[in-house]
Scaffold this active site. Structure first.
Site, short mmCIF file in Angstrom:
data_model
loop_
_atom_site.label_atom_id
_atom_site.label_comp_id
_atom_site.label_asym_id
_atom_site.label_seq_id
_atom_site.Cartn_x
_atom_site.Cartn_y
_atom_site.Cartn_z
N LYS A 149 0.86 -1.20 0.00
CA LYS A 149 0.00 0.00 0.00
C LYS A 149 0.89 1.24 0.00
O LYS A 149 1.93 1.27 0.67
CB LYS A 149 -0.89 -0.04 1.25
CG LYS A 149 -1.95 1.07 1.33
CD LYS A 149 -2.80 0.91 2.60
CE LYS A 149 -3.88 1.96 2.72
NZ LYS A 149 -4.71 1.77 3.94
N SER A 172 -9.61 1.66 3.06
CA SER A 172 -8.73 2.42 2.18
C SER A 172 -7.65 1.58 1.50
O SER A 172 -7.03 2.05 0.56
CB SER A 172 -8.06 3.52 2.98
OG SER A 172 -7.21 2.97 3.97
N SER A 213 -9.80 -0.44 7.30
CA SER A 213 -9.22 -0.27 5.98
C SER A 213 -8.54 -1.50 5.39
O SER A 213 -8.19 -1.49 4.22
CB SER A 213 -8.22 0.90 5.98
OG SER A 213 -8.93 2.12 5.98
#
Lengths: 520, 484
Positions: free
Chosen positions: B80, B155, B179
């Site tokens: 990420k 996210s 997330s």
């Protein structure tokens, strides 16, 4: 006057400074420093920032040192790069607790760090990791007494210390006309903020408070407090009020104070200015003023805007700290004797004057030196005299500190012993000391090498005495007609012939004996 | 979507060990898959092919001469875009960090690097991890691999989509309020949020420091366990990391069983308005399957649930308002004001106005407000008290059960643009955020699909530091569930 826990050096950008001119100055009459209080008193509080001497910064492994090429002692942590986290330097906490204990503070058993939010380019994260409601130390005292800087005797009193907390120093901004440079070498250096109660009433007390703080920090090896290196920075809050009034007057904050003397001068100026303005019917407003050391006056920097909201909240990246009794006691035990206590002990134990004790305990190393010399058996008073005259003069002439002294305390003790057992005279000893300082040789070696041993044998001295009498019949005659001062000249001659080595007491006795014998 | 061409992490380890494949082969198939599908999915913000292939060649050489770094040497991983990898972009999907390259490795990256993992590239996310759909990315849109018209969740949407789309064997995500778990649920993969403090946050760009936690997104529970064993453990660079020993997650799975395990179903979680019937059915079905396997299903109560969203959005935004203050264009990042700004303040304003997206600005403003003098006690302090009550809620519930079962989200992946108001989006986090507030561990494991084939996740929760129990329960469920 509430001294706020956390004002910053950089609340607004300073574009211009306007020089405060009093009515009198505009008329061409320079602002006379009268020092008269006209029934007013000053209320003074100090906010002192002191860098803690540690090997590394407060939250990262970068070295804690002064100077160097800008931005060479930095890492992602002290530059506030994305993703980094602080790790607390335990040594900095230890020293802050030590500072508190030296000032008789209460140590909070539970403490934490908070974020103080404000934007400024010298602040890498745009928040400063500081302490808000649970500082490490609170409620201490700094005693002041004795003769103040302006020569008057100060009333003995304790200046209250509100709190001592630990925070990270910010970077250093330098303005180059059209642009500014930022050096992050300073960012993250551990910094203590020491806030006093508004307990001081005179510039002398403020000066003595600062001197006392510095002394303690140096004693406990917490900080070198070198103001030129920014290791100690001081903001002053001062207001005046009629002596019979309990409410505080409008508080003025003074910045740009680069020496303790500047603090003293700025306070003298500012107190005088505020009283004059009030007496002329002007009203004062809360503002920040900048001290101009060259002009010897303060000028308005900014008028106090609405109080800045720093939006403090607990620092989530650091765990709260529990300061246990064990650790507290361990720190307490490691601290040196306080300067005031040591001074009193010197007077009581070594029977030296309070003045001498004061001078010797000014600096811990000086006091240590004294005690090491005395421990070798030298008479305290003699050691004290030699240190204050010859040693300090030689050190100052060669721009060295006591730590670098080429003459060790043991060597000074040996020299004193040589004087006391009459191996050398005091006069010769001064020459010997000079050589000791220059060469680092032991005094006995120098005395031996240079043949400076005092002559105490009457027969040997008698030769020089006879020669002095024989070569100066007119002076002898003078003496016999009643001018006893002539003896001094004859003594000088004896010392000259003996190249200073004749024992003065013996020479004096022999001279008198012979002069009076031939008289009779 | 068809069978995934990629092996699981566990399979890749075996294949490499047995010489059935090479790092080069693994990396080429991942890169090939990215070439084929990523223009549609949009999981990656950055892939450095040359670097990946060079690293693969180096790993293969090590394996050939017997100097391999361990069983994982040469396996590619997606990261990420909010975790620092030295020499790679670190944008947090924000314009304000668009050209920023990290000068250092996060602790998790350092640990993975020392095992020989190859860092494939950067996956898309909601800007600064603020969002639940990936629609808040300031740089690119990501689609759900199961339905391009739908969001992948957020996210960590890029990481979840990459694994689900066969564009990565495993990926790292971060979970502040769900997330990892939410996109795992929407994309049909396994996602674990470890106990707060289990995995070092050093090198994770902070959104809400007291809630953020890094975790894996994988195809199987076992793969997540393997990842946790590598990335967990005390880190001297993160003062909030826990000293308790980590590891043993993968090895404990062979003895996994739910026989006699008490599975708690929080009453309030099934009374949530808007809980989609298909989600309820899948979760209840999973509970029945566990019961058939010897687990005991008990009802528990978590009454503080109704305050969780409010408390979360106060604490998270307060911390974020300070954490994001450093993005000012002074030392790095966007300074979109050259020659325009007449003052320092104007420079800050222009850089931040142009660099941050709407959701980020909204949260900074909210966080600044709740910390303001005069409001602190009413908001931040009160929220911290609620947080303590939520933690106690869980402590109490865990005296009555060993793990908790619940939905991950009230509904499956929704259409892009469907949750148009921020408040509706915030409510989608109802099941996940109290887990971060309490600091406990949780995961999402696929438990079914809607009629149209949208994945549905089962959330499993365990007390702090009980990752092993959590993974054992999830692995057992995964086995009895069978292939979906």
């Amino acid at each position: 006057m509430a001294v706020s826990a956390g004002t910053t050096n950089h609340e607004t950008f300073i574009r211009k400074t306007t020089i405060h001119k009093t009515f009198k100055e505009q008329e061409g009459d320079s602002h006379a420093m009268t020092g008269a209080l006209h029934g007013y008193e000053a209320i003074i509080g100090l906010e002192v920032h002191i860098q803690v001497r540690t090997s590394t910064k407060l939250f990262c492994g970068c070295p804690n040192r002064f100077g160097g090429e800008p931005n060479t002692r930095v890492c992602p942590v002290c530059m506030g790069y994305p993703g980094v986290l602080p790790v607390l330097n335990r040594e900095a906490v230890r020293k802050t607790l030590g500072a508190g204990l030296m000032c008789d503070c209460t140590i909070n058993t539970y403490s934490k760090f908070d974020r103080k939010n404000y934007f400024y380019p010298d602040m890498p994260k745009n928040y400063q990791i500081s302490q808000y409601d649970l500082p490490f130390c609170r409620g201490g005292t700094m005693p002041v007494s004795g003769v103040g800087l302006s020569g008057g005797e100060m009333q003995s009193k304790g200046i209250g210390i509100t709190r001592i907390h630990l925070e990270e120093d910010v970077a250093k901004s330098t303005h180059f006309g059209s642009y500014s440079g930022i050096d992050f070498n300073r960012a993250g250096i551990p910094l203590m903020e020491i806030v006093s109660e508004p307990d001081m009433r005179t510039p002398d007390e403020a000066y003595a408070y600062l001197t006392g703080l510095k002394q303690i920090m140096q004693y406990a090896e917490i900080s070198d407090c070198d103001m030129e290196k920014g290791q100690l920075r001081c903001d002053v809050n001062v207001s005046v009020r009629p002596v019979d009034q309990t409410a505080f007057g409008e508080k003025i904050e003074i910045k740009n104070l680069n020496s303790f003397r500047a603090v003293h001068r700025a306070l003298e100026y500012e107190i005088d200015r505020q009283i004059s303005d009030l007496r002329e019917g002007a009203s004062l407003r809360q503002e920040t003023r900048r001290w101009d050391d060259a002009l010897g006056m303060t000028a308005v920097m900014r008028v106090k805007e609405s109080a800045h909201d720093y939006r403090y909240f607990p620092e989530p990246d650091l765990m709260p700290l529990e300061i246990g009794t064990d650790w507290r006691n361990e720190i307490q035990d490691s601290l040196p004797e306080r300067p005031g206590v040591r001074r009193d002990r010197f007077v009581a134990h070594y029977r030296i004057t309070p003045y001498d004790a004061d001078v010797l305990t000014q600096d811990k190393l000086l006091a240590d030196y004294f005690e090491r010399a005395v421990a070798k058996g030298a008479t305290p008073k003699t050691v004290a005299n030699w240190m204050q005259t010859e040693l300090l003069r030689e050190l100052s002439d060669s721009a060295q500190g006591i730590a670098e002294s080429p003459v060790a305390p043991e060597a000074l003790a040996e020299l004193v012993a040589l004087i006391e057992d009459k191996t050398i005279s005091g006069k010769i000893a001064k020459d010997v000391f000079h050589i000791m300082f220059a060469t680092g040789k032991a005094p006995s070696v120098i005395v031996e090498e240079k043949g400076l041993k005092q002559v105490s044998d009457d027969a040997e001295i008698g030769v020089f005495v006879d020669r002095a009498l024989a070569e100066n019949p007119a002076v002898v005659e003078d003496y016999r007609t009643g001018n006893k001062k002539s003896l001094q000249f004859l003594m000088g001659q004896v010392m000259k012939f003996s190249r200073g080595k004749a024992n003065p007491q013996s020479a004096n006795r022999l001279l008198k004996e012979r002069l009076e014998a031939s008289e009779g | 979507m068809g069978a995934l061409p990629l092996p699981t992490l566990d399979q890749a380890v075996s294949a490499l060990r047995d010489g059935a494949t090479s790092s080069r082969e693994l990396c080429e198939s991942v890169l090939g898959r990215i070439d084929t599908v990523d223009s549609r999915i949009g999981a990656y913000l950055y892939v450095d092919r040359e670097e990946v292939l060079a690293d693969a060649a180096a790993a293969d050489r090590r394996r050939a001469d017997g100097s391999q770094l361990g069983p994982f040497d040469g396996i590619p991983i997606a990261v990420k875009d909010n975790m620092a990898v030295r020499g790679q972009p670190l944008t947090c999907a924000s314009r304000i960090l668009k050209d920023f390259v990290s000068p250092y490795d996060a602790t998790v990256i350092e640990r993975l690097r020392s095992q020989g993992f190859i860092f494939l590239g950067r996956t898309n996310m909601d800007e600064f991890a603020m969002g639940s759909s990936n629609e808040n990315s300031g740089l690119q849109a990501t689609s759900n691999p199961h339905d391009s018209s739908r969001v992948p969740g957020g996210s960590s949407g890029g990481s979840a989509a990459a694994v689900a789309g066969g564009e990565a064997i495993v990926a790292l995500g971060s979970d502040t309020g769900g997330s990892i778990r939410l996109p795992a649920s929407f994309c049909g993969v396994v996602g674990v949020k470890p106990t707060y403090g289990r995995v070092s946050r050093y090198g994770l760009v902070a959104f809400a420091s007291s809630l953020d936690q890094i975790g894996p997104l994988t195809r199987t529970v076992r793969d997540s366990a393997l990842m946790l064993d590598i990335i967990s453990g005390r880190d001297p660079r993160d003062s909030t990391s826990l000293p308790e020993p980590a590891g043993g997650c993968a090895s404990c799975l062979s003895a996994a069983s739910v026989n006699g395990m008490r599975c708690g179903m929080p009453r309030e979680y099934f009374e949530v308005e808007g809980l989609d019937p298909s989600v309820r059915e899948c979760v209840e079905n999973a509970a029945r399957q566990l019961e058939a396997e010897g687990a005991e299903i008990v009802e528990v109560s978590l009454p503080m649930l109704k305050y969780a969203i409010a408390a979360y959005y106060i604490i998270a935004t307060a911390e974020a308002s300070a954490n994001l203050a450093r993005f000012d264009g002074v030392r790095y990042g966007l300074r979109d004001s050259e020659g325009e700004a007449e003052s320092l303040l104007a420079q800050y304003r222009l850089s931040r106005a142009r660099g941050f997206g709407d959701e980020v600005k909204r949260r900074i403003i909210l966080g600044t407000y709740v910390l303001s003098s005069g409001y602190y006690d009413a908001y931040y302090l009160r929220a911290q008290k609620v947080r303590t009550l939520i933690r106690k809620d869980f402590e109490h519930a865990f005296t009555e059960c060993d793990v908790i079962l619940s939905p991950v989200s009230p509904e499956p992946a929704y259409k892009k643009g469907e949750l148009a108001t921020p408040l509706r989006m915030y409510l989608a986090d109802i099941y996940t955020i109290s887990v971060n507030l309490a600091g406990i561990c949780g995961l999402s494991v696929p438990c079914g699909a809607t009629e149209s084939g949208l994945p549905i996740g089962l959330q499993m929760l365990a007390p702090a530091l009980h990752e092993k129990r959590l993974l054992q329960a999830a692995a057992t469920y995964e086995a009895i569930r069978g292939d979906l």
